[in-house]
Each structure stands twice: as C-alpha cells, then as structure tokens.
Design a protein around this motif. Sequence first.
Motif, PDB file in Angstrom:
ATOM      1  N   GLY A 109       0.570  -1.161   0.056  1.00  0.00           N
ATOM      2  CA  GLY A 109       0.405  -0.190  -0.416  1.00  0.00           C
ATOM      3  C   GLY A 109       1.000   1.151  -0.350  1.00  0.00           C
ATOM      4  N   SER A 110       0.306   2.384  -0.443  1.00  0.00           N
ATOM      5  CA  SER A 110       1.165   3.798  -0.717  1.00  0.00           C
ATOM      6  C   SER A 110      -0.037   4.740  -0.933  1.00  0.00           C
ATOM      7  CB  SER A 110       1.303   3.405  -1.594  1.00  0.00           C
ATOM      8  OG  SER A 110       0.785   3.759  -2.883  1.00  0.00           O
ATOM      9  N   GLU A 111       0.083   6.302  -0.241  1.00  0.00           N
ATOM     10  CA  GLU A 111      -0.578   6.603  -0.361  1.00  0.00           C
ATOM     11  C   GLU A 111      -1.553   6.990   0.111  1.00  0.00           C
ATOM     12  OE1 GLU A 111      -2.746   7.114  -5.015  1.00  0.00           O
ATOM     13  OE2 GLU A 111      -1.544   6.057  -5.605  1.00  0.00           O
ATOM     14  N   ILE A 112      -0.976   7.195   1.493  1.00  0.00           N
ATOM     15  CA  ILE A 112      -2.027   6.662   2.910  1.00  0.00           C
ATOM     16  C   ILE A 112      -2.674   8.128   2.950  1.00  0.00           C
ATOM     17  CG2 ILE A 112      -1.663   6.567   5.093  1.00  0.00           C
ATOM     18  CD1 ILE A 112       0.777   4.868   4.648  1.00  0.00           C
ATOM     19  N   LYS A 113      -3.893   8.047   3.134  1.00  0.00           N
ATOM     20  CA  LYS A 113      -4.878   9.498   3.271  1.00  0.00           C
ATOM     21  C   LYS A 113      -5.901   9.656   4.871  1.00  0.00           C
ATOM     22  CE  LYS A 113      -5.091  11.042  -0.857  1.00  0.00           C
ATOM     23  NZ  LYS A 113      -5.949  11.841  -2.053  1.00  0.00           N
ATOM     24  N   LEU A 114      -5.617  10.829   5.798  1.00  0.00           N
ATOM     25  CA  LEU A 114      -6.430  10.735   6.982  1.00  0.00           C
ATOM     26  C   LEU A 114      -7.934  11.164   6.241  1.00  0.00           C
ATOM     27  CD1 LEU A 114      -7.197   9.948   9.348  1.00  0.00           C
ATOM     28  CD2 LEU A 114      -6.492  12.872   9.628  1.00  0.00           C
ATOM     29  N   ILE A 115      -8.639  10.037   6.413  1.00  0.00           N
ATOM     30  CA  ILE A 115     -10.220   9.870   5.698  1.00  0.00           C
ATOM     31  C   ILE A 115     -10.838  10.864   7.007  1.00  0.00           C
ATOM     32  CG2 ILE A 115     -11.990   8.905   4.928  1.00  0.00           C
ATOM     33  CD1 ILE A 115      -9.612   9.254   3.269  1.00  0.00           C
ATOM     34  N   ILE A 116     -11.243  10.974   8.539  1.00  0.00           N
ATOM     35  CA  ILE A 116     -12.028  10.293   8.910  1.00  0.00           C
ATOM     36  C   ILE A 116     -11.061  10.889  10.382  1.00  0.00           C
ATOM     37  CG2 ILE A 116     -13.406   9.048   9.117  1.00  0.00           C
ATOM     38  CD1 ILE A 116     -16.157  10.936   9.493  1.00  0.00           C
ATOM     39  N   GLN A 117     -12.033  11.723  11.452  1.00  0.00           N
ATOM     40  CA  GLN A 117     -11.166  11.732  12.919  1.00  0.00           C
ATOM     41  C   GLN A 117     -12.651  11.686  13.670  1.00  0.00           C
ATOM     42  OE1 GLN A 117      -7.404  12.508  15.712  1.00  0.00           O
ATOM     43  NE2 GLN A 117      -9.061  14.162  15.670  1.00  0.00           N
ATOM     44  N   VAL A 158      -3.691   0.443  -3.055  1.00  0.00           N
ATOM     45  CA  VAL A 158      -2.192  -1.180  -3.244  1.00  0.00           C
ATOM     46  C   VAL A 158      -1.914  -1.183  -4.704  1.00  0.00           C
ATOM     47  CG1 VAL A 158      -2.857  -3.615  -2.273  1.00  0.00           C
ATOM     48  CG2 VAL A 158      -4.128  -1.772  -1.429  1.00  0.00           C
ATOM     49  N   GLN A 159      -1.479  -1.483  -5.135  1.00  0.00           N
ATOM     50  CA  GLN A 159      -0.481  -1.838  -6.529  1.00  0.00           C
ATOM     51  C   GLN A 159      -0.631  -3.042  -6.376  1.00  0.00           C
ATOM     52  OE1 GLN A 159      -0.606   0.717  -7.909  1.00  0.00           O
ATOM     53  NE2 GLN A 159      -1.119   2.198  -5.993  1.00  0.00           N
ATOM     54  N   PRO A 160      -1.039  -3.501  -7.734  1.00  0.00           N
ATOM     55  CA  PRO A 160      -0.590  -2.943  -8.997  1.00  0.00           C
ATOM     56  C   PRO A 160      -1.858  -1.784  -9.978  1.00  0.00           C
ATOM     57  CG  PRO A 160      -0.308  -5.337  -9.264  1.00  0.00           C
ATOM     58  CD  PRO A 160      -0.882  -4.966  -7.786  1.00  0.00           C
ATOM     59  N   ASN A 161      -3.315  -2.382  -9.082  1.00  0.00           N
ATOM     60  CA  ASN A 161      -4.152  -2.058  -9.000  1.00  0.00           C
ATOM     61  C   ASN A 161      -5.336  -0.591  -9.080  1.00  0.00           C
ATOM     62  OD1 ASN A 161      -4.268  -4.074 -11.303  1.00  0.00           O
ATOM     63  ND2 ASN A 161      -5.478  -5.586  -9.646  1.00  0.00           N
ATOM     64  N   SER A 162      -4.190  -0.341  -8.095  1.00  0.00           N
ATOM     65  CA  SER A 162      -4.230   0.572  -7.305  1.00  0.00           C
ATOM     66  C   SER A 162      -6.440   0.273  -6.009  1.00  0.00           C
ATOM     67  CB  SER A 162      -4.079   2.007  -7.535  1.00  0.00           C
ATOM     68  OG  SER A 162      -5.268   3.530  -6.883  1.00  0.00           O
ATOM     69  N   LEU A 163      -5.426  -0.533  -5.627  1.00  0.00           N
ATOM     70  CA  LEU A 163      -7.183  -0.659  -5.404  1.00  0.00           C
ATOM     71  C   LEU A 163      -7.224  -0.308  -3.748  1.00  0.00           C
ATOM     72  CD1 LEU A 163      -6.920  -4.777  -5.476  1.00  0.00           C
ATOM     73  CD2 LEU A 163      -8.701  -3.425  -7.232  1.00  0.00           C
ATOM     74  N   LEU A 164      -8.605   0.554  -3.544  1.00  0.00           N
ATOM     75  CA  LEU A 164      -8.751   1.279  -2.262  1.00  0.00           C
ATOM     76  C   LEU A 164      -8.558  -0.002  -0.836  1.00  0.00           C
ATOM     77  CD1 LEU A 164      -9.518   3.488  -0.882  1.00  0.00           C
ATOM     78  CD2 LEU A 164     -12.245   3.103  -1.337  1.00  0.00           C
ATOM     79  N   GLY A 165      -8.010   0.979   0.017  1.00  0.00           N
ATOM     80  CA  GLY A 165      -8.167   0.235   1.561  1.00  0.00           C
ATOM     81  C   GLY A 165      -8.254   1.330   2.454  1.00  0.00           C
ATOM     82  N   PHE A 166      -8.681   0.683   3.645  1.00  0.00           N
ATOM     83  CA  PHE A 166      -9.060   1.332   4.862  1.00  0.00           C
ATOM     84  C   PHE A 166      -8.137   1.268   6.376  1.00  0.00           C
ATOM     85  CE2 PHE A 166     -12.795   2.837   2.733  1.00  0.00           C
ATOM     86  CZ  PHE A 166     -12.730   3.806   2.430  1.00  0.00           C
ATOM     87  N   ALA A 167      -7.463   1.539   6.853  1.00  0.00           N
ATOM     88  CA  ALA A 167      -7.267   1.273   7.869  1.00  0.00           C
ATOM     89  C   ALA A 167      -8.123   2.078   9.079  1.00  0.00           C
ATOM     90  CB  ALA A 167      -5.548   2.041   8.071  1.00  0.00           C
TER      91      ALA A 167
END
Length: 267
Positions: free
Chosen positions: A138-146, A244-253
């Motif tokens: 994974g990469s392109e980590i962004k904070l979505i909500i707190q 998540v590469q190689p298909n740029s699939l979305l993930g959450f933490a």
Amino acid sequence: MSKLKGKEKVDDGDRSWLELLNSVEASTSSEGEKLQKLTQMILPKFVARLVTEMENKMMVEKEGLKSCHEAGVEEGKDYLISKQKKLKTSDSRKKKQKTNNINNQRNRQDLEKFMELGLEPPPDMPQAFKDCIKDLGGSEIKLIIQKFLQVTDLRSQQNRLSMSLKQIRSTFLHEDEERMLNAKRQMAVTFVEPCLSVSTVNLVKWKIGSSLSYIINGDYSKVLKNNRDSLKPNAVVQIWSFRVQPNSLLGFALIKVIDGEDGYVID
C-alpha cells in the motif's frame, strides 16, 4: 294641446303619440281633461316599462357579479393550493435547515473536544500501521476522518461504521469509484483493523437523515468482535485510506486514538 305636440317618441306601449292625441281630442275639447286623459293612458305603462328595464338591468349586473364571484372562488382555491404548497416547501426547507444546523453544531463540538484533547491537528499514523500497509503493497496514505465512535457504530446487528461526508477531510475515491457508489453499488476494500488483523469489508454510500455518509459494512461485525476490547462508545478513532498496487485498489485502516467508555460490551 299645441304644447303636447312634438312628442312623437312618446307612446303607451301599444299606440303612437299621434294616435293617442287624436283619440283624446276627439273625446273632449277641454285642454285640462285632454292632459288628464293622456296622463292616465301613458303613465301606468310608462312606469311599468321603466320598472321592467330596471329589473333587467339589475339581473344583468347580478349575473356579472356572480361570474366575478365564481371566478374569485376559483382564484381563491388556486391561491390556497399555492399557499399550501409554499408552506409545505417552507416546512421541509426549515426541517432540513434544522437538521443541518444540528449536524454543524455537532461537528463544531467534536472539533472543540479534539482541540481540548490535543488532537487538532490530528496525530500521525502509528508506525505499526504504516509497516502493515507497506507489507500489503500500500501507498498514498490519507487521513479520511477523525471521529468519536457512536453506539450505532458498535452494534453488531446494525453492522455499519459511518463516515459523514461533512466530516471527510480528504478526497480518497477515484471518479469511477464515486460513480459506482452514487449508483448505489458497493465495492470491496481491504481493511486493517485496530488489532492489525487484515480483513475485507464493503464500502457503500447511504443517505442517513438529510445527509450523505460513506458506510463500511459487509464483514464489519466481525471487525467489532475481533476488537471488542478497544472499540467503545466515544472512543476517538481515525480512518485512513491507502492504495494497493499494482491495480490501485482501495484500502482502509481503522486506528483507535483515545479510549472510550468502560463497561460497554459489543454484542
């Protein structure tokens, strides 16, 4: 009777003025009697004719007033219907505005609490989660909500974690993904749990009340059971997105930042 001549337009309704005058002159030579007889012959029918004309005129005016009244009634009905529609629209607008005001007030209160807790600006993602996401590719980590966890986020039977669009801090969806959610379709996403276990959940977009929210569901109830010791009402949590590469699939933490209320048990 010379004074009475020149009245050619006067009649008794049946005979002309000349016929009446000749008839009277043949019956008497007295000017006074002639005038009296002419008056007796002409006046009753003349008065009757005036009365008839007045009655006809009043009837015409009455019909005109009736038509105006009927038109006024129809216009009144249209006005009332229009007024009711405007009131209904106004009530709906006021209700929506009231809901928006409540939501905005809640967001401001949450922000003030975060500031009191030292969570504004929000703390960075813990290194353990960064390492887990890296291991997933994974990469392109962004904070979505707190947010503060609500009871509705913790009920297994409801099986949902909500993220109000009004509280979203970063754009995290691609255009095709947004179109998919707007079409009321769901998408599967990788989910890093607070305990660092990795599972798969669904992401959908729902309207809750008068506002839109992104909803995590699917196997979210299993996430609750796996993390029953850390997820409590009013706990402060963060939801981060990644690709998540190689298909740029979305993930959450999902990361717990501050503990919630003790004594709450996830059913």
